[in-house]
Design a protein around this motif. Structure first.
Motif, short mmCIF file in Angstrom:
data_model
loop_
_atom_site.label_atom_id
_atom_site.label_comp_id
_atom_site.label_asym_id
_atom_site.label_seq_id
_atom_site.Cartn_x
_atom_site.Cartn_y
_atom_site.Cartn_z
N ILE A 136 0.87 -1.18 0.00
CA ILE A 136 0.00 0.00 0.00
C ILE A 136 0.90 1.23 0.00
CG2 ILE A 136 -1.83 1.24 1.21
CD1 ILE A 136 -2.61 -1.54 0.07
N GLU A 137 0.71 2.09 -0.99
CA GLU A 137 1.57 3.25 -1.15
C GLU A 137 0.84 4.52 -0.73
OE1 GLU A 137 4.59 2.86 -1.91
OE2 GLU A 137 4.72 0.93 -2.96
N PRO A 138 1.57 5.50 -0.12
CA PRO A 138 0.96 6.79 0.22
C PRO A 138 0.39 7.46 -1.03
CG PRO A 138 3.13 6.55 1.21
CD PRO A 138 2.97 5.42 0.24
N PRO A 139 -0.72 8.20 -0.89
CA PRO A 139 -1.38 8.59 0.35
C PRO A 139 -2.32 7.53 0.93
CG PRO A 139 -2.53 9.58 -1.48
CD PRO A 139 -1.35 8.86 -2.06
N GLY A 140 -2.30 6.31 0.36
CA GLY A 140 -3.12 5.25 0.91
C GLY A 140 -2.66 4.85 2.30
N GLN A 141 -3.62 4.50 3.13
CA GLN A 141 -3.33 4.03 4.48
C GLN A 141 -4.22 2.82 4.78
OE1 GLN A 141 -4.05 7.28 7.16
NE2 GLN A 141 -2.24 8.42 6.53
N VAL A 142 -3.62 1.75 5.27
CA VAL A 142 -4.37 0.59 5.75
C VAL A 142 -3.63 0.03 6.95
CG1 VAL A 142 -5.26 -1.73 5.28
CG2 VAL A 142 -5.23 -0.03 3.44
N GLU A 143 -4.34 -0.24 8.04
CA GLU A 143 -3.75 -0.94 9.18
C GLU A 143 -4.44 -2.30 9.32
OE1 GLU A 143 -2.15 2.86 11.76
OE2 GLU A 143 -3.47 1.42 12.74
N GLY A 144 -3.65 -3.30 9.70
CA GLY A 144 -4.18 -4.66 9.76
C GLY A 144 -5.36 -4.83 10.70
N GLY A 145 -5.42 -4.01 11.75
CA GLY A 145 -6.54 -4.10 12.67
C GLY A 145 -7.87 -3.72 12.06
N ASP A 146 -7.85 -3.11 10.89
CA ASP A 146 -9.09 -2.76 10.19
C ASP A 146 -9.51 -3.83 9.19
OD1 ASP A 146 -9.98 -0.26 11.22
OD2 ASP A 146 -8.33 0.76 10.20
N CYS A 147 -8.77 -4.93 9.10
CA CYS A 147 -9.03 -5.95 8.08
C CYS A 147 -9.56 -7.23 8.70
CB CYS A 147 -7.75 -6.25 7.30
SG CYS A 147 -7.04 -4.81 6.45
N VAL A 148 -10.72 -7.67 8.25
CA VAL A 148 -11.35 -8.89 8.76
C VAL A 148 -11.69 -9.79 7.59
CG1 VAL A 148 -13.33 -9.85 9.99
CG2 VAL A 148 -12.30 -7.72 10.78
N TRP A 149 -11.10 -11.00 7.58
CA TRP A 149 -11.47 -11.99 6.57
C TRP A 149 -12.78 -12.64 6.99
CZ3 TRP A 149 -9.19 -12.37 1.97
CH2 TRP A 149 -7.88 -11.87 1.83
N VAL A 150 -13.84 -12.40 6.22
CA VAL A 150 -15.14 -13.03 6.49
C VAL A 150 -15.10 -14.48 6.04
CG1 VAL A 150 -17.62 -12.91 6.06
CG2 VAL A 150 -16.28 -10.80 6.25
N ASP A 151 -14.47 -14.71 4.90
CA ASP A 151 -14.13 -16.05 4.42
C ASP A 151 -12.96 -15.88 3.46
OD1 ASP A 151 -15.20 -15.33 1.85
OD2 ASP A 151 -17.19 -15.97 2.51
N SER A 152 -12.52 -16.95 2.82
CA SER A 152 -11.31 -16.87 1.99
C SER A 152 -11.47 -15.97 0.77
CB SER A 152 -10.88 -18.27 1.55
OG SER A 152 -11.90 -18.87 0.76
N GLY A 153 -12.72 -15.66 0.42
CA GLY A 153 -12.95 -14.81 -0.75
C GLY A 153 -13.55 -13.46 -0.43
N THR A 154 -13.59 -13.09 0.87
CA THR A 154 -14.25 -11.85 1.25
C THR A 154 -13.45 -11.16 2.35
OG1 THR A 154 -16.39 -12.92 0.86
CG2 THR A 154 -16.41 -10.79 1.99
N LEU A 155 -12.99 -9.94 2.08
CA LEU A 155 -12.27 -9.14 3.06
C LEU A 155 -13.07 -7.89 3.38
CD1 LEU A 155 -9.58 -8.73 4.66
CD2 LEU A 155 -8.81 -7.34 2.70
#
Length: 282
Positions: free
Chosen positions: A113-132
């Motif tokens: 992820i390149e600036p100005p993009g921002q992503v932190e892992g605590g905001d990411c939840v795998w609902v299943d293997s094909g859905t984030l």
């Protein structure tokens, strides 16, 4: 996110937090570096007892106190690791530590992820293997979510962004995982009043049973009562001191192991999930 944990990336609090100042890192008055290190060691013992192998990030005296929270600077996928970009300015050197660790471990890098993009892992939840599901808030922005989608959509993975409330303000940290912890593929611990409504509806539509964490304990802990680490389906590690939330998980068929974490998790706004970056689950 709840399969049997086999390999996990961690960072010792003894090296990361030795010189941390509470005012600089937005830690609470209960923070004590020596006590935090001892409590982190107790978590380490529980992780090892689960059968998982720990890969240590670094033991350098680099002053990166928050790097102990290894969940945030990278995201693991079935196709390799994604190196994220931190929303907290003091943490912007951490993704580089993760990239170096993955190269050392032989884990492929899917993208960055390149600036100005921002992503932190605590905001990411795998609902299943094909859905984030990704929380859009003070630490993760739309540009970052779009970059995630650009990396994952060609691989058949759908990425959904959900708006988070401001809650305690920009200096505090409300991630999507502050209000949900997967306990098994079909079970999750939640504080429903702060869940994005559309995300709540997705979970229910997919047959995921929601266990309500105790509201009083949620607020008393600033959400840390809800931050639990599954080491296998219905086998979880949680912060000690929140018996009502632990009882709710037990009633749903979970076995709950706890460790004292007032100087580490409560004071520093990061629980056992935050302190681990799963690299491989069975």
């Amino acid at each position: 996110m709840a399969g049997p944990l086999q390999r996990v990336l961690m960072r010792s609090a003894a090296s990361a937090m030795a010189r941390a100042k509470t005012s600089e890192w937005h830690y609470g008055a209960g923070f004590d570096p020596q006590k935090a290190a001892a409590q982190h060691e107790a978590l380490t013992t529980l992780v090892l007892a689960s059968g998982a192998a720990i890969e240590w990030l670094t033991d350098a005296d680099d002053g990166l106190a928050d790097s102990v929270f290894t969940h945030d600077p990278s995201l693991m996928t079935d196709h390799g690791a994604i190196i994220l970009a931190m929303g907290k300015a003091l943490r912007r050197a951490e993704p580089g530590l993760h990239e170096a660790a993955y190269k050392r471990m032989g884990v492929p890098i899917l993208g960055r992820i390149e600036p100005p993009g921002q992503v932190e892992g605590g905001d990411c939840v795998w609902v299943d293997s094909g859905t984030l599901a990704v929380g859009r808030g003070v630490r993760t922005n739309q540009d970052g979510i779009q970059q995630l989608a650009n990396l994952l959509t060609p691989r058949g993975i759908q990425v959904y962004g959900y708006d988070l409330p401001l809650w305690h303000g920009e200096d505090a940290c409300l991630h999507l995982m502050s209000v949900i912890s997967p306990l098994a593929d079909d079970l999750a611990l939640v504080y429903a009043p702060l869940l994005p409504a559309a995300f709540y509806q997705m979970l229910r539509a997919r047959g995921i049973r929601l266990v309500e964490g105790d509201a009083g304990e949620f607020f008393a802990s600033n959400g840390l009562s809800l931050n639990v680490l599954p080491t296998a389906p219905r086998e979880v590690i949680a912060v000690a001191g929140f018996p009502k939330t632990a009882a709710a998980m037990a009633a749903a068929g979970c076995r709950v192991s706890t460790f004292e974490a007032d100087a580490l998790c409560i004071a520093c706004e990061g629980g056992p999930t935050c302190l681990t970056r799963p690299v491989l689950r069975q």
